[in-house]
Each structure stands twice: as structure tokens, then as C-alpha cells.
Design a protein around this motif. Structure first.
Motif, short mmCIF file in Angstrom:
data_model
loop_
_atom_site.label_atom_id
_atom_site.label_comp_id
_atom_site.label_asym_id
_atom_site.label_seq_id
_atom_site.Cartn_x
_atom_site.Cartn_y
_atom_site.Cartn_z
N PRO A 11 50.42 -24.39 60.91
CA PRO A 11 51.22 -23.85 62.62
C PRO A 11 51.05 -25.06 63.66
N VAL A 12 52.15 -25.67 64.04
CA VAL A 12 52.29 -26.21 65.29
C VAL A 12 53.41 -25.47 66.42
N VAL A 13 53.43 -26.80 67.09
CA VAL A 13 54.08 -26.17 68.41
C VAL A 13 55.09 -26.92 69.11
N PHE A 14 56.23 -27.32 68.68
CA PHE A 14 57.54 -28.18 69.11
C PHE A 14 57.61 -28.33 70.82
N ARG A 15 57.66 -28.47 71.31
CA ARG A 15 58.20 -28.41 73.03
C ARG A 15 58.64 -29.44 73.37
N ASP A 16 60.18 -29.33 74.12
CA ASP A 16 61.05 -29.80 74.47
C ASP A 16 60.59 -30.64 76.02
N LYS A 17 60.46 -31.14 76.07
CA LYS A 17 60.04 -31.88 77.24
C LYS A 17 61.30 -31.90 78.38
N ALA A 18 62.31 -31.78 78.09
CA ALA A 18 63.14 -31.85 79.47
C ALA A 18 63.89 -30.09 78.96
N THR A 25 56.10 -23.36 64.87
CA THR A 25 56.18 -22.63 63.49
C THR A 25 55.58 -23.64 62.44
N ARG A 26 55.59 -23.80 61.13
CA ARG A 26 54.09 -24.49 60.36
C ARG A 26 55.41 -25.92 60.84
N SER A 27 54.23 -26.85 59.97
CA SER A 27 54.58 -28.22 59.77
C SER A 27 53.40 -28.59 59.64
N THR A 28 53.48 -30.05 58.70
CA THR A 28 52.74 -31.18 57.88
C THR A 28 51.99 -32.54 59.13
N THR A 30 51.14 -34.11 63.15
CA THR A 30 49.77 -33.93 63.36
C THR A 30 49.85 -34.50 64.99
N SER A 31 48.89 -33.75 65.53
CA SER A 31 49.01 -34.69 67.02
C SER A 31 47.25 -33.88 67.93
N SER A 32 47.20 -34.89 68.77
CA SER A 32 45.75 -34.66 68.83
C SER A 32 45.86 -33.94 70.59
N LYS A 33 47.61 -34.24 70.73
CA LYS A 33 47.13 -32.78 72.16
C LYS A 33 47.09 -31.46 71.34
N THR A 34 47.19 -30.55 72.65
CA THR A 34 46.86 -29.19 72.08
C THR A 34 47.07 -28.37 72.76
N ILE A 35 47.65 -26.66 71.99
CA ILE A 35 48.01 -25.82 73.40
C ILE A 35 48.09 -24.20 73.07
N TYR A 43 46.86 -24.74 68.99
CA TYR A 43 47.18 -25.19 68.42
C TYR A 43 47.96 -26.86 68.77
N PRO A 44 48.08 -27.07 67.92
CA PRO A 44 48.46 -28.75 68.25
C PRO A 44 49.88 -28.77 68.58
N VAL A 45 50.25 -29.28 69.78
CA VAL A 45 51.88 -29.97 69.85
C VAL A 45 51.75 -30.82 70.18
N ILE A 46 53.44 -31.18 69.48
CA ILE A 46 54.10 -32.04 69.67
C ILE A 46 55.65 -31.95 70.42
N ASP A 47 55.43 -33.20 71.14
CA ASP A 47 56.58 -33.01 72.67
C ASP A 47 57.76 -34.04 71.68
N VAL A 48 58.59 -33.17 72.32
CA VAL A 48 60.24 -34.05 71.71
C VAL A 48 61.12 -34.25 72.58
N GLU A 49 61.88 -35.01 72.95
CA GLU A 49 62.90 -35.33 74.10
C GLU A 49 63.92 -34.83 73.91
N ILE A 50 64.56 -34.03 72.78
CA ILE A 50 65.89 -33.87 72.68
C ILE A 50 65.57 -31.98 71.45
N SER A 51 66.26 -30.62 72.34
CA SER A 51 66.23 -29.69 71.61
C SER A 51 67.37 -29.38 71.73
N SER A 52 67.51 -28.29 70.55
CA SER A 52 68.73 -27.44 71.24
C SER A 52 68.73 -26.74 72.67
N ALA A 53 67.49 -26.54 72.76
CA ALA A 53 67.76 -26.27 74.70
C ALA A 53 68.53 -27.14 75.79
N SER A 54 68.13 -28.27 75.27
CA SER A 54 69.09 -29.60 76.26
C SER A 54 70.48 -30.77 75.72
#
Length: 80
Positions: A11-18, A25-28, A30-35, A43-54
Motif C-alpha cells: 500500500p502507498v498513498v499518492f498525494r496531489d500537491k496542487a 492504492t497498492r504500488s511498487t 518507494t518513498s522515504s516519506k510517510t503519512i 504509509y509511504p507517500v508519493i507526491d505528484v504534480e498533477i492528478s485528476s483533481a488538478s
């Protein structure tokens, strides 16, 4: 499947910064940051620049190009 050759699928959290959207969701990836998630687990968190929200296409703020005007501009500039 052969054991030991596949990356860990967890399990990994993907977070839209904007847009402020975050989803678990589940993914392979990796990230050193957690939330801390809503269920109380970390869970590890991966920040993305753009998603369906932005993204402009999904938010309805996309611009439509006037292709007819561009063709007319080309014809005026270079002739028929």
C-alpha cells in the motif's frame, strides 16, 4: 511466479500537491516519506504534480484551440 525477483507490492498513498487529493492504492513505488492515513496506519507517500483533481482536462478548465482561425491566418499569411 519466481520468488525473489519481483519488487515488493504494498500500500502507498499518492498525494496531489496542487489539488489536495490523496488516495491509498497498492504500488511498487518507494518513498522515504510517510503519512498517517485515516485508518491510523502509516504509509509511504508519493507526491505528484498533477492528478485528476488538478489537471485542466478533468477540472473543465481546458482551453479549446480555434483551428478554423489558425487555418485562415495561415491562408492570409501565405496565400491560398
Amino acid at each position: 511466479m519466481k520468488s525473489g525477483i519481483h519488487p515488493e507490492y504494498r500500500p502507498v498513498v499518492f498525494r496531489d500537491k496542487a489539488g489536495g487529493l490523496a488516495f491509498l492504492t497498492r504500488s511498487t513505488a518507494t518513498s522515504s516519506k510517510t503519512i498517517d492515513w485515516e485508518d491510523g496506519r502509516s504509509y509511504p507517500v508519493i507526491d505528484v504534480e498533477i492528478s485528476s483533481a488538478s489537471h485542466p482536462f478533468y477540472t473543465g478548465t481546458a482551453r479549446v484551440l480555434d483551428t478554423a482561425g489558425r487555418v485562415e491566418l495561415f491562408r492570409r499569411r501565405y496565400g491560398s
